[in-house]
Design a protein around this motif. Structure first.
Motif, PDB file in Angstrom:
ATOM      1  N   ASP A  81       1.115  -1.203   0.022  1.00 49.25           N
ATOM      2  CA  ASP A  81      -0.309   0.107  -0.066  1.00 49.25           C
ATOM      3  C   ASP A  81       0.891   0.868   0.501  1.00 49.25           C
ATOM      4  O   ASP A  81       0.629   2.094  -0.569  1.00 49.25           O
ATOM      5  CB  ASP A  81      -0.747   0.092   1.233  1.00 49.25           C
ATOM      6  N   LYS A  84       1.757   2.303  -3.598  1.00 49.86           N
ATOM      7  CA  LYS A  84       0.895   2.659  -4.345  1.00 49.86           C
ATOM      8  C   LYS A  84       0.909   4.051  -3.997  1.00 49.86           C
ATOM      9  O   LYS A  84       1.117   4.697  -4.837  1.00 49.86           O
ATOM     10  CB  LYS A  84      -0.322   1.841  -4.275  1.00 49.86           C
ATOM     11  N   GLN A  85       1.287   4.077  -2.529  1.00 52.06           N
ATOM     12  CA  GLN A  85       0.498   5.987  -2.026  1.00 52.06           C
ATOM     13  C   GLN A  85       1.586   6.579  -2.617  1.00 52.06           C
ATOM     14  O   GLN A  85       1.997   7.648  -2.953  1.00 52.06           O
ATOM     15  CB  GLN A  85       1.171   5.298  -0.295  1.00 52.06           C
ATOM     16  N   LEU A  86       2.906   5.990  -2.883  1.00 55.74           N
ATOM     17  CA  LEU A  86       4.226   6.732  -3.635  1.00 55.74           C
ATOM     18  C   LEU A  86       4.182   6.887  -4.910  1.00 55.74           C
ATOM     19  O   LEU A  86       5.538   7.830  -5.388  1.00 55.74           O
ATOM     20  CB  LEU A  86       5.241   6.250  -2.498  1.00 55.74           C
ATOM     21  N   GLN A  87       2.648   6.219  -5.432  1.00 61.56           N
ATOM     22  CA  GLN A  87       3.370   6.507  -6.720  1.00 61.56           C
ATOM     23  C   GLN A  87       4.226   5.941  -7.602  1.00 61.56           C
ATOM     24  O   GLN A  87       4.715   6.881  -9.041  1.00 61.56           O
ATOM     25  CB  GLN A  87       2.752   7.559  -7.336  1.00 61.56           C
ATOM     26  N   CYS A  88       4.960   4.565  -7.136  1.00 64.31           N
ATOM     27  CA  CYS A  88       5.355   4.045  -8.126  1.00 64.31           C
ATOM     28  C   CYS A  88       5.496   2.883  -8.750  1.00 64.31           C
ATOM     29  O   CYS A  88       4.434   2.312  -9.318  1.00 64.31           O
ATOM     30  CB  CYS A  88       6.953   3.120  -6.496  1.00 64.31           C
ATOM     31  N   SER A  89       6.683   2.681  -9.726  1.00 57.55           N
ATOM     32  CA  SER A  89       6.118   1.631 -11.094  1.00 57.55           C
ATOM     33  C   SER A  89       6.902   0.509 -10.814  1.00 57.55           C
ATOM     34  O   SER A  89       7.053  -1.028 -11.304  1.00 57.55           O
ATOM     35  CB  SER A  89       6.210   2.136 -12.305  1.00 57.55           C
ATOM     36  N   HIS A 108       1.517  -4.429  -7.952  1.00 53.34           N
ATOM     37  CA  HIS A 108       1.205  -2.944  -8.111  1.00 53.34           C
ATOM     38  C   HIS A 108       2.311  -2.632  -9.410  1.00 53.34           C
ATOM     39  O   HIS A 108       2.678  -1.240  -8.969  1.00 53.34           O
ATOM     40  CB  HIS A 108       0.909  -2.457  -7.010  1.00 53.34           C
ATOM     41  N   THR A 110       5.000  -2.103 -12.271  1.00 55.47           N
ATOM     42  CA  THR A 110       5.072  -2.788 -13.953  1.00 55.47           C
ATOM     43  C   THR A 110       6.595  -3.111 -13.767  1.00 55.47           C
ATOM     44  O   THR A 110       6.976  -4.274 -14.850  1.00 55.47           O
ATOM     45  CB  THR A 110       5.423  -1.571 -14.758  1.00 55.47           C
ATOM     46  N   ASP A 156      11.971   3.266  -8.991  1.00 59.52           N
ATOM     47  CA  ASP A 156      11.582   4.184  -7.966  1.00 59.52           C
ATOM     48  C   ASP A 156      11.375   3.779  -6.293  1.00 59.52           C
ATOM     49  O   ASP A 156      11.857   4.744  -5.778  1.00 59.52           O
ATOM     50  CB  ASP A 156       9.830   3.989  -8.626  1.00 59.52           C
ATOM     51  N   HIS A 195      12.938   6.415  -3.932  1.00 60.81           N
ATOM     52  CA  HIS A 195      12.853   6.065  -1.959  1.00 60.81           C
ATOM     53  C   HIS A 195      13.397   5.029  -1.755  1.00 60.81           C
ATOM     54  O   HIS A 195      13.630   3.389  -3.168  1.00 60.81           O
ATOM     55  CB  HIS A 195      11.003   5.511  -2.071  1.00 60.81           C
ATOM     56  N   SER A 236      13.390   9.361   0.952  1.00 60.21           N
ATOM     57  CA  SER A 236      12.986   9.982  -0.471  1.00 60.21           C
ATOM     58  C   SER A 236      14.137  10.725  -0.957  1.00 60.21           C
ATOM     59  O   SER A 236      14.172  11.619   0.176  1.00 60.21           O
ATOM     60  CB  SER A 236      11.319  10.680  -0.285  1.00 60.21           C
TER      61      SER A 236
END
Length: 392
Positions: A81, A84-89, A108, A110, A156, A195, A236
């Motif tokens: 989670d 996802k919150q950190l908008q990582c791929s 979650h 790529t 990421d 991160h 970060s």
């Protein structure tokens, strides 16, 4: 190794005693019963620690030490989670182990990279990723630090959980004593990701760790059902320099409490001069994070004493992040008096800032563990006192 033969045999003997089963090796010469026992024990452990694995019929459980060192499903989902919150791929798990964190985060991502230097554990985890239906993780059976040093790979998010056992097998806590030495490789790691997420022992000295890591953006202190399991340090590139501390108690209704050290230091608690109707005990994450003064302010509850991290109030606060007790009566902490009050001789004992540890006080009072009653002993203002309570 033919994993399926072991798995099938273990499933057929899942109700048997694993130790007794091993003694029957001569009866089953074609199968390694020590590995069968390992599967039976792993499957039983998975029922509570990894429910998703327990539902997978092709999963092959690694040895006990690997299982003990692994994240639980609950804490792995929390990290996923956060990813996802950190908008990582993209991400890399540099100390993959059983691959629990890798598996849940990879769902979650790529692009996912799993590193494990242990050549015995590596093929087991590869098999399990396929068994779990997630075969697109790139697996590396190599030293992850050396790999990063020799390549230009970036991600990421990088997750690292240095091994907390030394060459003799003893447990260690400090970063400099773990393997790999995080502090020696911090510059390299930070240059390869946006991160960096560092998983540390729940026994870590948080203040010292923040000084060593420098520019920590967030600290996530994760408990499961009231027991502190992990401390995560997030570093970060876009850090503001104002470290946020998140205290989380999974598997409960406790709200997440977020604060900064400055907020805690600036808060002025209310101190109790007498007992009210209820006692409040912060959960393990809050205790680890040192959130004491803010709780008094935010919930309008009185702290027992500066070094007694219990609180009291006349109202029941349903959403308080921790345990709640209703006081039945004040008690004298001697065996004779307690026998009159609790003739069945069973109660839970808890102490805070009290001359005796809980186990020692329980022995002194001649109480056995169990029942619905609690004896709470603590210093209120400057007086050691005791109360008979029931949990709310």
């Amino acid at each position: 190794m033919q994993y399926q033969d072991i798995i099938t045999f273990a499933q057929a003997h899942s109700t048997e005693d694993p130790l007794r089963l091993i003694l029957q090796q001569k009866r089953y010469p074609q199968i390694d019963l020590s590995l069968v026992a390992q599967q039976i024990e792993g499957q039983r452990q998975a029922q509570t620690k990894w429910p998703t694995l327990a539902a997978c019929t092709d999963y092959f459980y690694p040895p006990k030490l690997n299982r003990e060192q692994s994240s639980s499903e609950a804490t792995a989902r929390y990290k996923a989670d956060l990813f996802k919150q950190l908008q990582c791929s993209t991400f890399a798990d540099l100390t993959g182990g059983m691959g629990i964190d890798t598996y849940f985060i990879a769902q979650h991502a790529t692009q996912s990279a799993y590193f494990e230097i242990n050549s015995a554990l590596f093929p087991v985890t590869q098999h399990n990723f396929c068994a779990l239906g997630l075969p697109n993780i790139v697996c590396h059976n190599t030293d992850s630090i050396q790999y990063l040093a020799d390549s230009q790979s970036t991600f990421d998010l990088i997750l690292i959980d240095p091994a907390r056992r030394n060459s003799t097998g003893s447990r260690v806590v400090a970063f400099e004593d773990c393997t790999p030495n995080l502090l020696d490789n911090l510059h390299l790691l930070r240059s390869r990701c946006r991160h960096l997420l560092v998983k540390a022992s729940p026994m870590i000295d948080i203040r010292q760790a923040v000084q060593q890591l420098n520019q920590v953006s967030e600290i996530h202190i994760i408990s499961v059902g009231g027991e502190c399991k992990e401390v995560l340090f997030l570093l970060s590139k876009e850090t503001t320099g104002n470290t946020q501390i998140h205290c989380v108690n999974l598997a409960t209704a406790d709200p997440i409490v977020t604060f900064t050290s400055a907020q805690e230091n600036d808060a002025s608690p209310i101190f109790a001069t007498a007992m009210s109707q209820y006692i409040y005990e912060p959960n393990a994450s809050l205790m680890k994070g040192g959130c004491y003064n803010l709780l008094s302010q935010q919930y309008n509850i009185a702290k027992f004493a500066r070094n007694t991290h219990l609180y009291t109030a006349d109202q029941l606060i349903e959403d308080f992040p921790g345990r709640k007790f209703r006081i039945i009566q004040e008690v004298s902490l001697n065996a004779k008096e307690i026998k009159k009050i609790i003739p069945e001789g069973r109660a839970h004992v808890a102490t805070r800032n009290y001359p005796l540890a809980a186990a020692d006080l329980q022995k002194k009072l001649k109480l056995k563990e169990g029942g619905n009653l609690f004896i709470i002993a603590a210093t209120l203002a400057s007086r050691p006192m005791g109360w008979l309570c029931e949990k709310c």
